[in-house]
Design a protein around this motif. Structure first.
Motif, short mmCIF file in Angstrom:
data_model
loop_
_atom_site.label_atom_id
_atom_site.label_comp_id
_atom_site.label_asym_id
_atom_site.label_seq_id
_atom_site.Cartn_x
_atom_site.Cartn_y
_atom_site.Cartn_z
N CYS A 1 0.68 -0.93 -0.17
CA CYS A 1 0.08 0.28 -0.06
C CYS A 1 0.74 0.92 0.13
O CYS A 1 1.67 1.49 0.76
CB CYS A 1 -1.06 0.10 1.43
SG CYS A 1 -2.12 1.26 1.28
N ASP B 1 0.30 3.06 3.55
CA ASP B 1 1.06 2.97 4.86
C ASP B 1 2.33 1.98 4.93
O ASP B 1 2.03 1.38 5.48
CB ASP B 1 -0.24 2.92 6.02
CG ASP B 1 -1.19 1.24 5.24
OD1 ASP B 1 -0.90 0.77 4.60
OD2 ASP B 1 -2.17 1.80 5.43
N CYS C 1 -5.91 -3.42 0.88
CA CYS C 1 -4.58 -2.90 1.82
C CYS C 1 -5.14 -3.42 3.20
O CYS C 1 -6.71 -3.76 3.41
CB CYS C 1 -4.42 -2.06 2.26
SG CYS C 1 -3.13 -1.47 3.79
N VAL D 1 -4.05 -3.18 6.28
CA VAL D 1 -4.39 -2.13 6.98
C VAL D 1 -4.85 -0.76 7.17
O VAL D 1 -5.97 -0.65 7.88
CB VAL D 1 -2.29 -1.37 7.09
CG1 VAL D 1 -2.82 -0.38 7.87
CG2 VAL D 1 -1.72 -2.68 7.51
N CYS D 2 -4.67 -0.04 5.67
CA CYS D 2 -6.37 0.55 6.49
C CYS D 2 -7.30 0.66 5.45
O CYS D 2 -8.03 1.13 5.35
CB CYS D 2 -5.63 2.14 5.46
SG CYS D 2 -4.88 1.98 3.60
ZN LIG Z 1 -3.11 0.79 2.74
#
Ligand SMILES: [Zn+2]
Length: 62
Positions: A13, A16, A31, A33-34
């Motif tokens: 990503c 991040d 992603c 994470v986000c």
């Molecule tokens: Zn991300």
């Protein structure tokens, strides 16, 4: 879908550096994470966040 799964080993990503996984239904990278989504166009991942940051210079030319 004619894209290379090895993309997942080299792409992260851009926001991040989170790991990505594939949503085969939407043909998008997601992603972990986000949860931003990135389109896969003709086997090439389009690494532009869908809600693009206003500071991204590439987005201004629409
Ligand atoms: Zn991300």
């Amino acid at each position: 879908m004619g894209w290379d799964p090895r993309l997942l080993d080299i792409l992260v990503c851009p926001a991040d550096q989170g790991a990505l996984h594939v949503d085969p239904v939407a043909a998008q990278l997601v992603c972990q994470v986000c949860h931003r989504r990135y389109d896969i166009s003709d086997g090439i991942a389009v690494m532009l966040p869908t809600p693009a940051p206003a500071t991204d210079p590439d987005v201004e030319q629409r």
